[in-house]
Design a protein around this motif. Structure first.
Motif, PDB file in Angstrom:
ATOM      1  N   LYS A 279       0.843  -1.201   0.000  1.00 22.35           N
ATOM      2  CA  LYS A 279       0.000   0.000   0.000  1.00 22.35           C
ATOM      3  C   LYS A 279       0.878   1.250   0.000  1.00 22.35           C
ATOM      4  O   LYS A 279       1.574   1.512  -0.959  1.00 22.35           O
ATOM      5  CB  LYS A 279      -0.980  -0.037   1.165  1.00 22.35           C
ATOM      6  N   GLU A 280       0.887   1.988   1.106  1.00 22.59           N
ATOM      7  CA  GLU A 280       1.666   3.235   1.132  1.00 22.59           C
ATOM      8  C   GLU A 280       3.100   3.034   1.605  1.00 22.59           C
ATOM      9  O   GLU A 280       3.887   3.972   1.639  1.00 22.59           O
ATOM     10  CB  GLU A 280       0.970   4.268   2.049  1.00 22.59           C
ATOM     11  N   THR A 281       3.430   1.817   2.001  1.00 24.87           N
ATOM     12  CA  THR A 281       4.760   1.550   2.549  1.00 24.87           C
ATOM     13  C   THR A 281       5.680   0.974   1.480  1.00 24.87           C
ATOM     14  O   THR A 281       5.380  -0.072   0.895  1.00 24.87           O
ATOM     15  CB  THR A 281       4.678   0.553   3.722  1.00 24.87           C
ATOM     16  N   GLU A 282       6.789   1.661   1.227  1.00 28.32           N
ATOM     17  CA  GLU A 282       7.790   1.178   0.274  1.00 28.32           C
ATOM     18  C   GLU A 282       8.836   0.382   1.054  1.00 28.32           C
ATOM     19  O   GLU A 282       9.758   0.935   1.641  1.00 28.32           O
ATOM     20  CB  GLU A 282       8.452   2.350  -0.454  1.00 28.32           C
ATOM     21  N   ALA A 283       8.669  -0.945   1.081  1.00 27.00           N
ATOM     22  CA  ALA A 283       9.557  -1.791   1.873  1.00 27.00           C
ATOM     23  C   ALA A 283      10.926  -1.930   1.231  1.00 27.00           C
ATOM     24  O   ALA A 283      11.948  -1.933   1.921  1.00 27.00           O
ATOM     25  CB  ALA A 283       8.931  -3.166   2.075  1.00 27.00           C
ATOM     26  N   LEU A 284      10.958  -2.078  -0.091  1.00 30.68           N
ATOM     27  CA  LEU A 284      12.218  -2.159  -0.842  1.00 30.68           C
ATOM     28  C   LEU A 284      12.120  -1.217  -2.030  1.00 30.68           C
ATOM     29  O   LEU A 284      11.105  -1.187  -2.728  1.00 30.68           O
ATOM     30  CB  LEU A 284      12.477  -3.590  -1.333  1.00 30.68           C
ATOM     31  N   ALA A 285      13.191  -0.472  -2.262  1.00 31.50           N
ATOM     32  CA  ALA A 285      13.167   0.558  -3.310  1.00 31.50           C
ATOM     33  C   ALA A 285      14.375   0.426  -4.234  1.00 31.50           C
ATOM     34  O   ALA A 285      15.164   1.348  -4.385  1.00 31.50           O
ATOM     35  CB  ALA A 285      13.130   1.949  -2.675  1.00 31.50           C
ATOM     36  N   GLY A 286      14.530  -0.760  -4.826  1.00 33.84           N
ATOM     37  CA  GLY A 286      15.617  -0.951  -5.779  1.00 33.84           C
ATOM     38  C   GLY A 286      16.890  -1.468  -5.134  1.00 33.84           C
ATOM     39  O   GLY A 286      17.965  -0.872  -5.284  1.00 33.84           O
ATOM     40  N   VAL A 287      16.799  -2.585  -4.432  1.00 33.86           N
ATOM     41  CA  VAL A 287      17.938  -3.141  -3.695  1.00 33.86           C
ATOM     42  C   VAL A 287      18.781  -4.042  -4.597  1.00 33.86           C
ATOM     43  O   VAL A 287      18.257  -4.917  -5.283  1.00 33.86           O
ATOM     44  CB  VAL A 287      17.453  -3.935  -2.465  1.00 33.86           C
ATOM     45  N   ASP A 288      20.081  -3.812  -4.584  1.00 30.39           N
ATOM     46  CA  ASP A 288      21.054  -4.683  -5.244  1.00 30.39           C
ATOM     47  C   ASP A 288      21.912  -5.326  -4.161  1.00 30.39           C
ATOM     48  O   ASP A 288      22.424  -4.629  -3.278  1.00 30.39           O
ATOM     49  CB  ASP A 288      21.981  -3.898  -6.183  1.00 30.39           C
ATOM     50  N   LEU A 289      22.074  -6.642  -4.221  1.00 32.35           N
ATOM     51  CA  LEU A 289      22.977  -7.327  -3.299  1.00 32.35           C
ATOM     52  C   LEU A 289      23.380  -8.667  -3.896  1.00 32.35           C
ATOM     53  O   LEU A 289      22.730  -9.186  -4.799  1.00 32.35           O
ATOM     54  CB  LEU A 289      22.335  -7.521  -1.915  1.00 32.35           C
ATOM     55  N   ALA A 290      24.475  -9.210  -3.385  1.00 32.63           N
ATOM     56  CA  ALA A 290      24.959 -10.499  -3.875  1.00 32.63           C
ATOM     57  C   ALA A 290      25.732 -11.205  -2.773  1.00 32.63           C
ATOM     58  O   ALA A 290      26.532 -10.578  -2.064  1.00 32.63           O
ATOM     59  CB  ALA A 290      25.851 -10.311  -5.105  1.00 32.63           C
ATOM     60  N   ALA A 291      25.500 -12.505  -2.636  1.00 30.25           N
ATOM     61  CA  ALA A 291      26.214 -13.337  -1.665  1.00 30.25           C
ATOM     62  C   ALA A 291      27.060 -14.352  -2.410  1.00 30.25           C
ATOM     63  O   ALA A 291      26.549 -15.111  -3.239  1.00 30.25           O
ATOM     64  CB  ALA A 291      25.226 -14.055  -0.748  1.00 30.25           C
ATOM     65  N   ARG A 292      28.361 -14.345  -2.134  1.00 33.04           N
ATOM     66  CA  ARG A 292      29.270 -15.282  -2.780  1.00 33.04           C
ATOM     67  C   ARG A 292      28.995 -16.704  -2.294  1.00 33.04           C
ATOM     68  O   ARG A 292      28.658 -16.919  -1.129  1.00 33.04           O
ATOM     69  CB  ARG A 292      30.724 -14.902  -2.465  1.00 33.04           C
ATOM     70  N   THR A 293      29.131 -17.650  -3.190  1.00 31.43           N
ATOM     71  CA  THR A 293      28.943 -19.048  -2.834  1.00 31.43           C
ATOM     72  C   THR A 293      29.894 -19.455  -1.716  1.00 31.43           C
ATOM     73  O   THR A 293      31.087 -19.151  -1.755  1.00 31.43           O
ATOM     74  CB  THR A 293      29.187 -19.947  -4.062  1.00 31.43           C
ATOM     75  N   GLY A 294      29.358 -20.118  -0.684  1.00 33.24           N
ATOM     76  CA  GLY A 294      30.177 -20.560   0.435  1.00 33.24           C
ATOM     77  C   GLY A 294      30.504 -19.479   1.440  1.00 33.24           C
ATOM     78  O   GLY A 294      31.448 -19.626   2.230  1.00 33.24           O
ATOM     79  N   SER A 295      29.717 -18.390   1.458  1.00 33.68           N
ATOM     80  CA  SER A 295      29.978 -17.289   2.386  1.00 33.68           C
ATOM     81  C   SER A 295      28.707 -16.932   3.148  1.00 33.68           C
ATOM     82  O   SER A 295      27.624 -17.442   2.858  1.00 33.68           O
ATOM     83  CB  SER A 295      30.477 -16.049   1.630  1.00 33.68           C
ATOM     84  N   VAL A 296      28.852 -16.038   4.135  1.00 28.36           N
ATOM     85  CA  VAL A 296      27.707 -15.488   4.867  1.00 28.36           C
ATOM     86  C   VAL A 296      27.582 -14.011   4.515  1.00 28.36           C
ATOM     87  O   VAL A 296      28.535 -13.245   4.690  1.00 28.36           O
ATOM     88  CB  VAL A 296      27.881 -15.640   6.390  1.00 28.36           C
ATOM     89  N   LEU A 297      26.421 -13.621   4.012  1.00 25.97           N
ATOM     90  CA  LEU A 297      26.136 -12.214   3.749  1.00 25.97           C
ATOM     91  C   LEU A 297      25.242 -11.704   4.864  1.00 25.97           C
ATOM     92  O   LEU A 297      24.135 -12.217   5.072  1.00 25.97           O
ATOM     93  CB  LEU A 297      25.444 -12.039   2.400  1.00 25.97           C
ATOM     94  N   GLY A 298      25.715 -10.707   5.603  1.00 28.69           N
ATOM     95  CA  GLY A 298      24.922 -10.092   6.655  1.00 28.69           C
ATOM     96  C   GLY A 298      24.088  -8.957   6.084  1.00 28.69           C
ATOM     97  O   GLY A 298      24.631  -8.057   5.442  1.00 28.69           O
ATOM     98  N   LEU A 299      22.782  -9.008   6.296  1.00 31.84           N
ATOM     99  CA  LEU A 299      21.876  -7.954   5.833  1.00 31.84           C
ATOM    100  C   LEU A 299      21.406  -7.185   7.061  1.00 31.84           C
ATOM    101  O   LEU A 299      20.649  -7.709   7.886  1.00 31.84           O
ATOM    102  CB  LEU A 299      20.697  -8.563   5.081  1.00 31.84           C
TER     103      LEU A 299
END
Length: 343
Positions: free
Chosen positions: A15-35
């Motif tokens: 509705k009026e809430t923009e939860a995500l507005a064009g997010v780019d991210l990538a997690a390398r194989t075998g790693s931990v990506l902290g968000l």
């Protein structure tokens, strides 16, 4: 570079809430990506899109190269999901919960029992395997929840606030288990309210605020970017704390914080520490403790967002969260019936 998890221009609105507005991210194989991000930043929404529980309004997300919308079934077969709250059935035993998941994933009864026993042993739950989950401690429930997400041997894990509400000992135990999973070749996307958790576990970090990425890099790189060291000053007299805060802020020309009985400030100039000492001496403020240390991820978060991390979030509107809870309740009731017939 091989990416197990990737998003390009990911957008989602409620509705009026923009939860995500064009997010780019990538997690390398075998790693931990902290968000990371403050309450309502969009972290949980991103996880739900990757897990095929939500459809993005725009952009693209892939898991192991598979589109989460067009190839949702394939994605589900590759992932494990642990949410903010343990999703196990309290009225079933530990064994029955894992048997249920195994049978729903298509394992034969013997295979499901073997996998359940293997995971219960791995997560040190064998002694409680025959007890109803409602008798488990919080740490035991979280371990069982993580075990449930591994029944299908996923190569990619989504961990949304996996240690929320756990005591420090239980949290440390879960950290060790997560490290072992990554050492075995798994990839994980981790959201957490405990920034020391991200510092301990994450290889790379993406910070989002108001649905947008505002910083990314390794924990050390982010610390260096906002000030690799922190000066901590504790006045000898507690009554001098407010004056010390004002004088340090004026000398540093940057944001300072009062933490307990001390004042902290990021250090980018080697001359700041002697300048602060001289200023306090001139003003007659005796110093009880003066420390120069590495900045913490919490201080990086503060510098980037303007406030510290806050506990427990949901970046969906209330009505959306309520719909999710109702759907989860229906699934849980159906799952209980299936579990009884499969044991």
């Amino acid at each position: 570079m091989t990416y197990a998890i990737q998003a390009e221009g990911l957008a989602k609105r409620f509705k009026e809430t923009e939860a995500l507005a064009g997010v780019d991210l990538a997690a390398r194989t075998g790693s931990v990506l902290g968000l990371l991000g403050p309450n309502g930043a969009g972290k949980t929404t991103a996880v739900r899109i990757f897990a095929t529980l939500l459809t993005p309004d725009a952009g693209r997300a892939t898991v192991a190269g598979h589109d989460v919308v067009r190839e949702a079934g394939v994605v589900r077969s590759l992932i494990g999901l642990t949410g903010q709250y343990a999703a196990v059935d309290e009225n079933l035993t530990g064994t029955e919960n894992l048997l249920l998941i195994g049978r729903l994933l298509g394992l034969q009864r013997r295979g499901a029992r073997a996998r359940a026993a293997e995971l219960l042993d791995r997560f040190r739950l064998s002694d409680a395997a025959g007890r109803a989950v409602k008798t488990f401690s919080g740490g035991m429930r979280r371990r069982l929840d993580l075990a449930a997400s591994l029944v299908g041997r996923p190569s990619i894990l989504f961990l949304d606030e996996p240690t929320t509400g756990l005591d420090p000992q239980s949290r440390g135990e879960l950290w060790g288990m997560l490290r072992a999973l990554i050492a075995d070749g798994a990839t994980a996307l981790l959201t957490t309210q405990y920034l020391n958790e991200a510092d301990q576990l994450a290889d790379d970090i993406v910070v989002i605020d108001k649905g947008r990425v505002i910083a990314e890099g390794t924990p050390d790189a982010l610390k260096s970017e906002v000030g690799g060291q922190v000066l901590q000053v504790r006045p000898l007299a507690a009554d001098d704390l407010v004056r010390t805060h004002a004088l340090v802020a004026e000398t540093a020309g940057t944001r300072t914080q009062i933490e307990g009985e001390s004042v902290t400030v990021p250090v980018k100039d080697a001359e700041l520490m002697p300048a602060v000492v001289r200023r306090l001496d001139r003003e007659g403020i005796a110093v009880g403790e003066l420390t120069l240390r590495r900045s913490s991820l919490d201080e990086v978060f503060l510098a980037l967002t303007g406030h510290r991390a806050e506990p427990e979030e949901s970046d969906q509107p209330d009505e959306s969260a309520q719909a999710t809870d109702e759907a989860g309740g229906a699934v849980g009731e159906h799952a209980r019936e299936r579990a009884v017939s499969s044991t």
